[in-house]
Write a protein that holds these residues in place. Sequence first.
Motif, mmCIF file in Angstrom:
data_model
loop_
_atom_site.group_PDB
_atom_site.id
_atom_site.type_symbol
_atom_site.label_atom_id
_atom_site.label_comp_id
_atom_site.label_asym_id
_atom_site.label_seq_id
_atom_site.Cartn_x
_atom_site.Cartn_y
_atom_site.Cartn_z
ATOM 1 N N THR B 203 0.810 -1.218 0.000
ATOM 2 C CA THR B 203 0.000 0.000 0.000
ATOM 3 C C THR B 203 0.849 1.278 0.000
ATOM 4 O OG1 THR B 203 -1.805 -1.126 1.091
ATOM 5 C CG2 THR B 203 -1.811 1.247 1.214
ATOM 6 N N ARG B 258 5.883 -5.394 -6.469
ATOM 7 C CA ARG B 258 6.430 -5.628 -5.137
ATOM 8 C C ARG B 258 5.745 -6.835 -4.500
ATOM 9 N NH1 ARG B 258 8.397 -1.983 -1.371
ATOM 10 N NH2 ARG B 258 9.509 -0.795 -2.918
ATOM 11 N N GLY B 261 7.042 -10.351 -5.533
ATOM 12 C CA GLY B 261 8.348 -10.810 -5.064
ATOM 13 C C GLY B 261 8.445 -11.014 -3.574
ATOM 14 N N LEU B 314 10.007 -15.699 -11.983
ATOM 15 C CA LEU B 314 9.445 -14.656 -11.124
ATOM 16 C C LEU B 314 10.032 -13.293 -11.486
ATOM 17 C CD1 LEU B 314 7.797 -13.857 -8.621
ATOM 18 C CD2 LEU B 314 9.787 -14.374 -7.242
ATOM 19 N N PHE B 315 11.348 -13.289 -11.700
ATOM 20 C CA PHE B 315 12.041 -12.045 -12.037
ATOM 21 C C PHE B 315 11.484 -11.466 -13.336
ATOM 22 C CE2 PHE B 315 16.304 -10.165 -13.520
ATOM 23 C CZ PHE B 315 15.958 -8.931 -13.035
ATOM 24 N N THR B 318 8.040 -9.923 -12.624
ATOM 25 C CA THR B 318 8.081 -8.621 -11.949
ATOM 26 C C THR B 318 8.710 -7.562 -12.849
ATOM 27 O OG1 THR B 318 10.145 -9.284 -10.912
ATOM 28 C CG2 THR B 318 8.186 -9.472 -9.587
ATOM 29 N N LEU B 319 9.659 -8.005 -13.680
ATOM 30 C CA LEU B 319 10.308 -7.057 -14.592
ATOM 31 C C LEU B 319 9.293 -6.465 -15.562
ATOM 32 C CD1 LEU B 319 13.175 -6.151 -14.975
ATOM 33 C CD2 LEU B 319 13.441 -7.854 -16.754
ATOM 34 N N ASN B 322 6.957 -4.145 -13.682
ATOM 35 C CA ASN B 322 7.615 -2.894 -13.297
ATOM 36 C C ASN B 322 7.857 -1.984 -14.485
ATOM 37 O OD1 ASN B 322 7.710 -3.634 -10.661
ATOM 38 N ND2 ASN B 322 9.839 -3.067 -10.408
ATOM 39 N N PHE B 323 8.259 -2.571 -15.620
ATOM 40 C CA PHE B 323 8.548 -1.717 -16.768
ATOM 41 C C PHE B 323 7.290 -1.066 -17.304
ATOM 42 C CE2 PHE B 323 12.976 -3.063 -17.643
ATOM 43 C CZ PHE B 323 13.448 -1.792 -17.858
#
Lengths: 434, 340
Positions: B203, B258, B261, B314-315, B318-319, B322-323
């Motif tokens: 949050t 976030r 991960g 997983l990376f 999230t990558l 995030n991008f």
Amino acid sequence: MSDLIKTEPAGTDEETAVTFVPTATEQGAQPGQGPEARRSVSSWHATDLLAVAGAAVAAVALTFLLFGWVAPFDTPLGFVVVAYLLFLGTYTVLVSFDENGAAVRDRLAAVLWQSIAVLLLVVLVFVIGYALWRGHRALVHPNFYTHDMSVTGPLDPLTKGGVLHAIIGTLEQITIALAVTVPLGLACAVFLNEVPGRYARLVRTIVEAMTALPSIVAGLFIYATLILSLGMDKSGLAAGMALSLMMLPIIIRASDVVIRLVPGSLREASYALGASQWRTVLTVVLPTARSGLTTAVILGTARGIGETSPVLLTAGFTANLNGNPLKGPQVSLPLETFELVSSPQPNMIARGFGSAGLLMGLVLFLFIVARIIGGRAPGELSRSQQRRRLAASRRRDAERLRGGGVPPGARGTARSAHHRTGGPDPAVTTPSGR
Amino acid sequence: MSATAYEPAHPAEDVDDVPRVLRGAGEWQDKVFRGIARGSGAVVLGIMLLVGVFLGYRATKALHVAKWKFLTTAAWEPDSHHFGIAAVLTGTVLIGLVAILIAVPLAMGTALYISEYAPRRIRRTLVSLVDLMAAVPSVVYGLWGAFFLQGHVTGVARFISEYFGWIPLFKVSGTDPRDPLSTNTVYTSSTFIAGMVVALMVTPIACSVMREAFTQAPGGEREGAYALGATKWGMIRTVVLPFGLGGIIGGTMLGLGRALGETIAVYMIISPVFAIQPHLLQNGANSVSALIALRYGSASNFGTSALMAAGLALFVLTLIVNFVASSIVARSRSGAGTEA
């Protein structure tokens, strides 16, 4: 679009309409009523407060009635939820007595957002308070800070054993991590801003990508390289490396943002005075961004200190005090917490909460230090700083007027180059030299 | 006569005006400085690429064995070459979705309150409190979730499954709602509870991105809306929210990244299962990061490669998240230049 209709207090529609029509002002002044009353422009009125209070009382009373007499509900959570919903309903009804639809929606939205914010803050305080409250049984014993767990069994009372080994471990591991990340991270952030180009853009993209690296994967990488491939022990050093890998992108990104905020005019002023690039960076850019950089590093430290998963894979676990980060397993506070609370013994769990409370205290301390030092944009000063700068500037002016030659604050070095370019009021733009 | 000096027709008149040499005495120092700066950039780039390449290299060893079944197998027995991330990746995504569904209203409400409603005096304090919330260690959230929330939220889970159990996601098997003696243990250690705790952790990051976007809504438009007679909520709905849309979406995605991960809080709450678990409220869940934390110690050399493959998956996830998030946030921040 109906929300765009500004509402007036009920019953005044006609009068207010008249006052806005210029030709009708004479008859709209209503001579019979004496001098015109001053309108309150405050956004809060007594009726609003009464409506909120009334709705709250009504909702709590109704819920009591519902829970005590009508239906067999029992959970406190259910009570709160039902009371809140009833409050929203009652409040809507109360407001709609003297407002129109748009105003009712406005009030309802205001109440909704405010209660969400309050809920979040209450939960935050509760999460922190819970760890401290459950841990206070362990935290009150002085031996908790001065002993390790090497001779303490699961059934021993809280007056025996402590987490000194975890405190030492945390401090050593974070020191290793900072020794790697601070020089490298700051240098890289300076590089991204001062030597721009295609190469810097590539580095920035890669760093941004690496902030997405889950911390457990950082731990797994160190585990697979340093420990499995190179045959190193699980040790404080490996844990520190895993923490650095996780903190490096965070610190680079935060400092990059801070350095980017340094006004270009300061840099150009320094160049215009003939300062070289590295002198400009050393005496203008870095001092201007000092508070922001400190904040970035401290907040990165707070993140790193609390991180469990990379340490879980790389530090190993021990109950003994191990001051040597190069050799042998070394435990840290979050890891100690994690291991202690997985024990079924209440005293071990209390110790776990105690070390969580200690960790929380450490993070709180770092956070408060960060807030005191920084959190401001470059060049933005706190009130006392502003006063000091202003006094210094007045002193300089007074000396100059007295004919004292070069004022002491403006020696001819590049360090104070921007003092003189800052215009008549150096108090606002001079970033360095408190 | 001085005017003629500026005329291009007589440039030769100005004999003194040769181009100045712009190099100062500190040239070699600047070269050293730039060299060090470039070097530090190269070191960082090297470390980051090393992580990526090493992960990829080790992961390909495992992927070579598992082939496409890596994505469809739910079990995790790398030593008998029968492993895949179907269960754990589903678990990760479900926990992330639950977290973000809870976090977004919380973050948006708090961001709106801080940027629009809060009195000016307490605004800074509130911002610091939200930042503090981001700095609270995940193990503290995990403790709270495992020791407090776990016991108190099962009633909610039971309520939802009793009345909304006909929706497959909320179905809970192994319990009879009409049996007064049935225990609540089937509702513990579930995706739902893990998601709730992770929601609290994501949050603050979502909130600060949203708040920044909201405060950047232009004052002229705000006052325009008020001048047209808008209520505060009308103004927010027609000015602040449309202007902050990029921030809302970007903050949500960053929070999701976030949440995907997060390890230790999830690991402390769930009881791991190696099957696809679509029932949010049912005991038993899993996530990629919890799988790594669970299995790294007993993994053989090949098992570690398999874990690396899972970590890489997983990376990558999230990558991407995030991008997309940062490009949306960057686009919404038009004209935020700071050059004076």
